[in-house]
Design an enzyme around this catalytic site. Structure first.
Site, PDB file in Angstrom:
ATOM      1  N   HIS A  64       0.811  -1.217   0.000  1.00 29.25           N
ATOM      2  CA  HIS A  64       0.000   0.000   0.000  1.00 29.25           C
ATOM      3  C   HIS A  64       0.846   1.270   0.000  1.00 29.25           C
ATOM      4  CE1 HIS A  64      -3.007  -3.023   1.452  1.00 29.25           C
ATOM      5  NE2 HIS A  64      -3.666  -2.430   0.471  1.00 29.25           N
ATOM      6  N   GLU A 108     -16.026   0.873  -5.279  1.00 31.40           N
ATOM      7  CA  GLU A 108     -16.040  -0.534  -4.888  1.00 31.40           C
ATOM      8  C   GLU A 108     -17.336  -1.138  -5.402  1.00 31.40           C
ATOM      9  OE1 GLU A 108     -15.308  -3.959  -4.066  1.00 31.40           O
ATOM     10  OE2 GLU A 108     -13.755  -2.726  -3.101  1.00 31.40           O
ATOM     11  N   ASP A 140     -19.436  -0.455 -10.621  1.00 30.29           N
ATOM     12  CA  ASP A 140     -18.411  -1.186 -11.357  1.00 30.29           C
ATOM     13  C   ASP A 140     -17.337  -0.199 -11.816  1.00 30.29           C
ATOM     14  OD1 ASP A 140     -17.427  -3.507 -13.126  1.00 30.29           O
ATOM     15  OD2 ASP A 140     -17.791  -1.897 -14.568  1.00 30.29           O
ATOM     16  N   GLY A 141     -16.078  -0.564 -11.631  1.00 28.91           N
ATOM     17  CA  GLY A 141     -14.987   0.342 -11.951  1.00 28.91           C
ATOM     18  C   GLY A 141     -14.964   0.776 -13.403  1.00 28.91           C
ATOM     19  N   ASP A 158      -6.547  -0.843  -7.457  1.00 30.13           N
ATOM     20  CA  ASP A 158      -6.194  -1.876  -6.476  1.00 30.13           C
ATOM     21  C   ASP A 158      -6.997  -3.123  -6.804  1.00 30.13           C
ATOM     22  OD1 ASP A 158      -5.247  -3.233  -4.284  1.00 30.13           O
ATOM     23  OD2 ASP A 158      -6.511  -2.180  -2.829  1.00 30.13           O
ATOM     24  N   CYS A 159      -6.637  -3.750  -7.914  1.00 25.59           N
ATOM     25  CA  CYS A 159      -7.417  -4.851  -8.464  1.00 25.59           C
ATOM     26  C   CYS A 159      -6.851  -6.199  -8.035  1.00 25.59           C
ATOM     27  CB  CYS A 159      -7.431  -4.762  -9.987  1.00 25.59           C
ATOM     28  SG  CYS A 159      -5.798  -4.458 -10.703  1.00 25.59           S
ATOM     29  N   THR A 160      -7.704  -7.216  -8.120  1.00 24.83           N
ATOM     30  CA  THR A 160      -7.240  -8.584  -7.924  1.00 24.83           C
ATOM     31  C   THR A 160      -6.599  -9.060  -9.217  1.00 24.83           C
ATOM     32  OG1 THR A 160      -9.419  -9.435  -8.569  1.00 24.83           O
ATOM     33  CG2 THR A 160      -9.037  -9.046  -6.217  1.00 24.83           C
ATOM     34  N   ASP A 161      -6.207 -10.328  -9.287  1.00 24.41           N
ATOM     35  CA  ASP A 161      -5.634 -10.865 -10.514  1.00 24.41           C
ATOM     36  C   ASP A 161      -6.680 -10.858 -11.631  1.00 24.41           C
ATOM     37  OD1 ASP A 161      -3.063 -11.351  -9.546  1.00 24.41           O
ATOM     38  OD2 ASP A 161      -3.645 -13.266  -8.671  1.00 24.41           O
ATOM     39  N   PRO A 165     -13.970 -11.695 -11.218  1.00 25.76           N
ATOM     40  CA  PRO A 165     -14.455 -10.313 -11.137  1.00 25.76           C
ATOM     41  C   PRO A 165     -13.398  -9.263 -11.456  1.00 25.76           C
ATOM     42  CG  PRO A 165     -15.177 -11.588  -9.234  1.00 25.76           C
ATOM     43  CD  PRO A 165     -14.179 -12.440  -9.970  1.00 25.76           C
TER      44      PRO A 165
END
Length: 288
Positions: A64, A108, A140-141, A158-161, A165
């Site tokens: 972060h 978010e 939704d982003g 700050d996304c997941t893989d 989603p």
């Protein structure tokens, strides 16, 4: 003494990591996702989604601090910041430490994520949800960046893989939308995985971002629970000078900010843009 239960990460088929589970705080397994938060003596509270570690109390500060302070101090006078994702609140926590920032918008997709993390990961947000500059948008982003009338100086994804989603936050539609709502000389950053193991992610992001920004690159750091070597962060802007600022300039801005960090410092900032040769070669070999 009874043997402790172990939780095994399933990100890679041939090798991986495990954690001893001292106490399960929350576990929800549905047809759509498998979410667990447990306590581990070495890493504190650990949150994992669909078999992949998302964050731990012990080492989250590295991720972060690097995702926020690098673009904000490189920009130098960011007033309006957009965070895509980041429901655990730690990215917000670090942005709020910049007193010159006037507004922080966090998008978010699921309001439940925020309330859930406030309950189970309170150290991540450290009260930052109550900052008067903060605004939460449930959307939704991709939709937000393509529809909003707001503009921003720094956008942090700050996304997941890029599976499930999180996949939409690695698409051209998302990058185009970010360019649309980014102010001149604004900076976009996003996590791009551990490049030794997920090199195609970096290559794909570089190719797509290059359609919309004149200066696209990466910076890096090492985070213990994101094993396999350095983690890369995508960097995109139309001001190529921002990626090449001297340590002395960053040092002056850092001192003026009053920041006290556990990982980030001005020398780390400038060094982070040095990339291993295998990644440089992979990026250079891609057709323009």
């Amino acid at each position: 003494m009874a043997e402790k239960k172990q939780w095994h990460e399933t990100l890679h088929d041939q090798f991986g990591q495990y954690f001893a589970v001292d106490n399960v705080l929350y576990h929800e397994k549905t047809d759509h996702q498998d979410l667990i938060i447990f306590e581990n003596a070495a890493f504190g509270r650990v949150m994992a989604l669909d078999g992949v570690v998302q964050t731990t109390e012990r080492d989250e500060f590295i991720y972060h601090e690097m995702m926020t302070h690098v673009p904000l101090l490189a920009h130098g006078h960011a007033k309006h910041v957009l965070i895509i994702g980041g429901g655990d609140g730690a990215m917000l926590r670090e942005v709020t430490r910049h007193k010159n920032v006037e507004s922080i918008t966090m998008v978010e997709i699921d309001a439940g994520v925020v309330s859930f993390c406030r309950q189970y990961l309170p150290n991540h947000n450290a009260g930052s949800y109550d900052d008067p500059r903060f605004k939460l948008v449930i959307d939704d982003g991709v939709n937000f960046v393509n529809q909003t009338s707001q503009t921003f100086d720094v956008i942090i994804s700050d996304c997941t893989d890029p599976i499930g989603p999180g996949e939409s936050l690695f698409t051209s539609a998302f990058y185009e939308g970010c360019k649309r709502c980014l102010n001149p000389s604004g900076i976009f950053v996003a996590q791009n995985g551990v490049c030794f193991l997920q090199q195609e992610e970096a290559i794909d992001s570089h190719r797509k971002l290059s359609h919309y920004f004149s200066d696209v690159g990466f910076y890096q750091t090492a985070i213990p629970t994101y094993y396999g070597g350095i983690m890369t962060f995508a960097w995109a802007t139309d001001n190529d000078a921002l990626r090449h600022l001297s340590t002395e300039i960053i040092q002056a801005r850092f001192l003026a900010s009053g920041l006290k960090c556990r990982y980030y410092n001005p020398a780390i900032h400038t060094a982070a843009f040095a990339l291993p040769q295998y990644l440089q070669d992979a990026l250079a070999s891609q057709p323009s």
